[in-house]
Design a protein around this motif. Sequence first.
Motif, short mmCIF file in Angstrom:
data_model
loop_
_atom_site.label_atom_id
_atom_site.label_comp_id
_atom_site.label_asym_id
_atom_site.label_seq_id
_atom_site.Cartn_x
_atom_site.Cartn_y
_atom_site.Cartn_z
N LEU A 50 0.85 -1.19 0.00
CA LEU A 50 0.00 0.00 0.00
C LEU A 50 0.88 1.24 0.00
CD1 LEU A 50 -2.74 -1.02 2.61
CD2 LEU A 50 -2.72 -1.41 0.14
N VAL A 51 0.59 2.18 -0.91
CA VAL A 51 1.38 3.41 -1.05
C VAL A 51 0.61 4.55 -0.41
CG1 VAL A 51 2.50 4.98 -2.66
CG2 VAL A 51 2.37 2.53 -3.18
N THR A 52 1.23 5.18 0.59
CA THR A 52 0.62 6.32 1.28
C THR A 52 1.62 7.47 1.29
OG1 THR A 52 1.42 5.65 3.46
CG2 THR A 52 -0.70 4.74 2.74
N GLU A 53 1.13 8.64 1.72
CA GLU A 53 2.01 9.80 1.81
C GLU A 53 3.04 9.66 2.92
OE1 GLU A 53 -0.48 13.15 2.26
OE2 GLU A 53 -1.36 13.04 0.24
N LYS A 54 2.72 8.86 3.94
CA LYS A 54 3.66 8.65 5.02
C LYS A 54 4.67 7.56 4.70
CE LYS A 54 2.37 8.74 9.26
NZ LYS A 54 1.73 8.48 10.55
N GLY A 55 4.45 6.84 3.61
CA GLY A 55 5.37 5.79 3.23
C GLY A 55 4.63 4.55 2.78
N ASP A 56 5.39 3.58 2.30
CA ASP A 56 4.82 2.31 1.85
C ASP A 56 4.53 1.42 3.06
OD1 ASP A 56 5.19 3.31 -0.65
OD2 ASP A 56 7.02 2.15 -1.06
N ALA A 57 3.50 0.61 2.92
CA ALA A 57 3.10 -0.30 3.99
C ALA A 57 2.92 -1.70 3.40
CB ALA A 57 1.80 0.16 4.65
N ILE A 113 -10.97 -5.74 4.95
CA ILE A 113 -10.67 -6.11 3.57
C ILE A 113 -11.17 -5.05 2.60
CG2 ILE A 113 -11.03 -7.86 1.79
CD1 ILE A 113 -11.34 -9.92 3.96
N ASP A 114 -12.37 -4.52 2.85
CA ASP A 114 -12.94 -3.52 1.95
C ASP A 114 -12.07 -2.26 1.92
OD1 ASP A 114 -14.97 -5.31 1.52
OD2 ASP A 114 -16.29 -4.42 3.05
N GLN A 115 -11.55 -1.88 3.08
CA GLN A 115 -10.69 -0.69 3.12
C GLN A 115 -9.37 -0.94 2.38
OE1 GLN A 115 -10.45 -0.24 7.35
NE2 GLN A 115 -12.31 1.02 7.47
N VAL A 116 -8.83 -2.14 2.50
CA VAL A 116 -7.59 -2.45 1.77
C VAL A 116 -7.84 -2.41 0.27
CG1 VAL A 116 -5.83 -4.21 1.40
CG2 VAL A 116 -6.72 -3.83 3.70
N LYS A 171 -2.14 8.59 -4.01
CA LYS A 171 -1.68 8.18 -2.69
C LYS A 171 -2.68 8.62 -1.64
CE LYS A 171 3.30 8.43 -3.65
NZ LYS A 171 4.58 9.03 -3.21
N VAL A 172 -2.99 7.73 -0.75
CA VAL A 172 -3.85 8.09 0.38
C VAL A 172 -2.99 8.78 1.43
CG1 VAL A 172 -5.48 6.23 -0.06
CG2 VAL A 172 -3.53 5.83 1.45
N SER A 173 -3.64 9.52 2.30
CA SER A 173 -2.90 10.31 3.28
C SER A 173 -2.11 9.41 4.24
CB SER A 173 -3.85 11.21 4.06
OG SER A 173 -4.83 10.42 4.72
N SER A 174 -2.78 8.47 4.89
CA SER A 174 -2.11 7.58 5.85
C SER A 174 -3.02 6.40 6.14
CB SER A 174 -1.76 8.32 7.14
OG SER A 174 -2.94 8.76 7.79
N LEU A 175 -2.45 5.40 6.77
CA LEU A 175 -3.24 4.23 7.17
C LEU A 175 -4.13 4.54 8.36
CD1 LEU A 175 -0.59 1.36 6.92
CD2 LEU A 175 -2.36 1.93 5.27
N GLU A 176 -3.74 5.55 9.15
CA GLU A 176 -4.54 5.87 10.33
C GLU A 176 -5.95 6.32 9.97
OE1 GLU A 176 -1.53 6.61 9.79
OE2 GLU A 176 -0.27 6.16 11.52
N ASP A 177 -6.11 6.87 8.77
CA ASP A 177 -7.45 7.31 8.37
C ASP A 177 -8.38 6.12 8.10
OD1 ASP A 177 -6.44 9.84 8.57
OD2 ASP A 177 -6.05 10.04 6.40
N PHE A 178 -7.80 4.97 7.79
CA PHE A 178 -8.63 3.79 7.48
C PHE A 178 -8.59 2.74 8.58
CE2 PHE A 178 -7.29 5.71 3.52
CZ PHE A 178 -8.44 5.69 2.74
N ALA A 179 -7.66 2.87 9.49
CA ALA A 179 -7.51 1.85 10.52
C ALA A 179 -8.68 1.87 11.48
CB ALA A 179 -6.20 2.06 11.29
N ILE A 180 -8.98 0.73 12.03
CA ILE A 180 -10.05 0.59 13.02
C ILE A 180 -9.40 0.35 14.37
CG2 ILE A 180 -11.71 -0.28 11.34
CD1 ILE A 180 -11.17 -3.08 12.34
#
Length: 447
Positions: free
Chosen positions: A280-287, A315-318, A330-339
């Motif tokens: 996953l490619v985000t603005e904070k880095g790859d995950a 899964i839907d968010q991924v 690129k999405v901003s960060s994983l924190e915006d989608f994390a639960i």
Amino acid sequence: MACTSCSTSDGGAPKGCKNNGTCGTDSCNKLTVFDWLSNMSPSNGEAIFDCVEVRFKNGRKEFFRNTEKLTLSIGDIVATVASPGHDIGIVTLTGELVKIQMKKKGVNHESNEVPKIYRKASQKDIDIWSVARDREEPMKVRARELAIQHKLEMKISDIEFQGDGSKATFYYTANDRVDFRLLIKDFAKEFSTRVEMKQVGFRQEAARLGGIGSCGRELCCSTWLTDFRSVNTSAARYQQLSLNPQKLAGQCGKLKCCLNYELDTYMDALKDFPDYDTKLVTEKGDAICQKQDIFKGLMWFAYTNNFANWHVLKIDQVKEIIAENKLKNKVSSLEDFAIEENLEPEKDFNNAMGQESLTRFDQPKRKKKPNRKRKPNAEAAIVATPNKTQITPNQNKPAGAANPNPNKGSKPNNNKPNQSNKPKNSNDAKPAEPRKPIIITKNENKK
């Protein structure tokens, strides 16, 4: 694994099962088939199927044709065709179910190559068979010694004698090919019989020997499993099992066959999951993915520059993030989608019913008894004089204490000073020499 109560006796009938070998349960012999048509006669005058199933040692089964039209039932001991001579076995299945079993094993029941049954075994045949079976165990020990002397990388797992005692089959396991030509000559010279070597796999060896698995039940290969499929470590990876050989290996030393039982269900569930190697490619880095939960449909991702912190995504968010990455966004960060994970509170034991502690069965510790021995300086000193024994209390002894060993018939002193006795005779008038005081302890009786 065959039950011990149903091992064959001298007459051929099981010892513990009082059904003459025709018990309907599945516990007399391993890999048995329940004959649910045994109480039904063929309709419209049809003839009974002329093939029967015969079992030999360790669950080995073969099909034979009843050309002599013998009246056979389950548990009968019969003499069958062998090369050379004849073999002795026990009938395990008759009737129409034999045709289904032959079709399952890929045997053509209409072929003329199906061996035939000679006769029902006589008492002489059973005696020769029993004597041959008794020779198998000591022969196996000696055969292993000879294999060790020849320094062969093989293991003699079992020996099976033919019913007439003319041939012995040696079952062995080995990792590589073994040159046992010299070993066969020693076997023939040592045991004076025809020798046949047959290699079996490690799974077949475990099926022949039997045992109890880690699940607490009998081994599948020795009870119902007949076809051995290949098992590899990918089956454990798909089920997210730890790749620990001690836990994944069975008694045969290979991977457990039960790893394939639920593999199809896991494969179906993983179809909805994104690829495990997805980045996953985000603005904070790859995950990258670190963990999956197939049952809850969750995935854990961590940044490549910070593997310590994991973020839980559905899964839907991924899939949504992957779709954005395909559009080169690129999405901003994983924190915006994390639960947020809801940590379940730890369940502490609550003594609601007033149960006693488990330590109530332990023996109580014995308390040390206090040392009641009196110190020697606390004892009274007794001074003996020529005419009278006088007790002088110790200075450390409290006032008013009783004399430790008073003389019988003596009067109390009443704290009066000691008075010297007057001499009765002239000899007593002489002054007495000073004598050292004699100290007598409390426990001594001085007369």
